[in-house]
Structure formats: structure tokens, C-alpha cells
Design an enzyme around this catalytic site. Sequence first.
Site, short mmCIF file in Angstrom:
data_model
loop_
_atom_site.label_atom_id
_atom_site.label_comp_id
_atom_site.label_asym_id
_atom_site.label_seq_id
_atom_site.Cartn_x
_atom_site.Cartn_y
_atom_site.Cartn_z
N PRO A 41 68.68 24.94 2.91
CA PRO A 41 68.41 23.50 2.92
C PRO A 41 69.70 22.68 2.82
O PRO A 41 70.69 23.12 2.22
CB PRO A 41 67.54 23.29 1.67
CG PRO A 41 66.93 24.64 1.40
CD PRO A 41 67.95 25.64 1.85
N HIS A 42 69.65 21.50 3.41
CA HIS A 42 70.74 20.52 3.33
C HIS A 42 72.04 21.05 3.96
O HIS A 42 73.12 20.65 3.57
CB HIS A 42 70.98 20.06 1.89
CG HIS A 42 69.72 19.68 1.19
ND1 HIS A 42 68.98 18.56 1.52
CD2 HIS A 42 69.03 20.31 0.19
CE1 HIS A 42 67.91 18.50 0.75
NE2 HIS A 42 67.91 19.55 -0.06
N ARG A 43 71.90 21.99 4.89
CA ARG A 43 73.05 22.59 5.59
C ARG A 43 74.02 23.30 4.63
O ARG A 43 75.21 23.44 4.90
CB ARG A 43 73.77 21.54 6.45
CG ARG A 43 72.83 20.88 7.45
CD ARG A 43 73.50 20.19 8.58
NE ARG A 43 74.40 21.01 9.36
CZ ARG A 43 74.05 21.89 10.30
NH1 ARG A 43 72.79 22.11 10.56
NH2 ARG A 43 74.96 22.56 10.97
N LEU A 44 73.48 23.80 3.52
CA LEU A 44 74.27 24.56 2.55
C LEU A 44 74.09 26.05 2.86
O LEU A 44 73.69 26.84 2.01
CB LEU A 44 73.83 24.22 1.12
CG LEU A 44 73.90 22.73 0.74
CD1 LEU A 44 73.35 22.51 -0.65
CD2 LEU A 44 75.33 22.22 0.86
N HIS A 45 74.39 26.41 4.08
CA HIS A 45 74.12 27.74 4.60
C HIS A 45 74.91 28.83 3.87
O HIS A 45 75.94 28.56 3.26
CB HIS A 45 74.45 27.80 6.10
CG HIS A 45 73.88 26.67 6.86
ND1 HIS A 45 72.55 26.35 6.85
CD2 HIS A 45 74.47 25.77 7.69
CE1 HIS A 45 72.33 25.31 7.62
NE2 HIS A 45 73.49 24.92 8.14
#
Length: 192
Positions: A169-173
Site C-alpha cells: 500500500p501507498h507505493r511502499l513496495h
Amino acid sequence: MADDPIALFAAWFEEAKVSEPNDPDAVALATATASGAPSVRMVLLKGFGPDGFNFYTNADSRKGAELAANPVAALLFHWKSLRRQIRIEGPVEEVEPAEADRYFATRSRDSQLGAHASLQSRPLDSRQGFEARFDAARQRFDGRDVPRPDRWTGFRLRPVSIEFWSDRPHRLHERRLFERVGQSWREGLLYP
């Protein structure tokens, strides 16, 4: 498994076979000319293991010519259903002829005939021209096995780096990078 990227790839690949609606073995293959001009296209993975990742093509195709001039490449698997991707980079070598023969023998007869009919990557005047070449190949091999064309072969990418990317989520890959060090692997993380 955590310290073996090939085993981790195998586990992810098995999950993709279940969740991907089409071609979980489809992989983007990036090559470059001798001067470094890049090119990318989709191919199918046809085997993998500790020695590398295999795909097959006509050696006279654009990708074959680029691999001959600059024998290093990158693969990218993107499994949207799993929200994962895997990047693999390394040198490429041609498989042994016997290995290419074995794989060619598993292809459908029409795929075998197509390998004889296609002048892959060369200009084509019309679809009818290709279909005529296909019909000629069908007649030439009528009633007998279709041999592997001399210039149709396999390539093996021997990985020096493998990155496993997981969507968060939230581009917190999450990005796990394995790099080859001698005969083993070193694992690290990358910022998203």
C-alpha cells in the site's frame, strides 16, 4: 528458501500458474545492440534452474542477432494478479543443440512448421506470403517428423542479479535483491 532466489522464483512461479489468467510463463526480454540500443519483447520461459532461465527463438531474429553481438540480457516477469514482478539480469549463452532438439520435439506440429516457414523479424510483403511458406513447409514434411531448423535454438540467461518486487500500500513496495557472489548469493533490500 530465503537465501536461494531460484527456489523463491519457483515458489512465486507456481503461484502465478494458479492466479494468472494467461501465460504465467510470459516474460519481457530486453536485449541491446553492440552499440547499446535497447529492444524489448515478450517471450515464453521454457525452463529454469540453478543454471539459468531458458527461452527459444530463431537465432537470425532481431533478438538472436542482438544476443550474438551483445550476449547479456534482462528478463522481467510481471504477474499483475499477484501484484509481483521479478527482474533477472545476466549473460546469455546458446543451449546445446541436443537440448534445443528435445524442446523443439515437444512443440505442436504447426509450431514446428511455423519455425520453418518464418523468416523471423524480416520484412513480410503480405500475410498470404507467410501462409504460402507455411503450406509449403506442411507439404515438405507431410508424413514425417519435422526437424528443428538449424537457426532455431534456445538461449539460457545465467542470472547475476534477481530482484523480487512485491506491491505494498501507498507505493511502499518491498524489493529484495539477490546478487551472485561466486557460487552463492548475497541478499539485500532496496528502497521502493
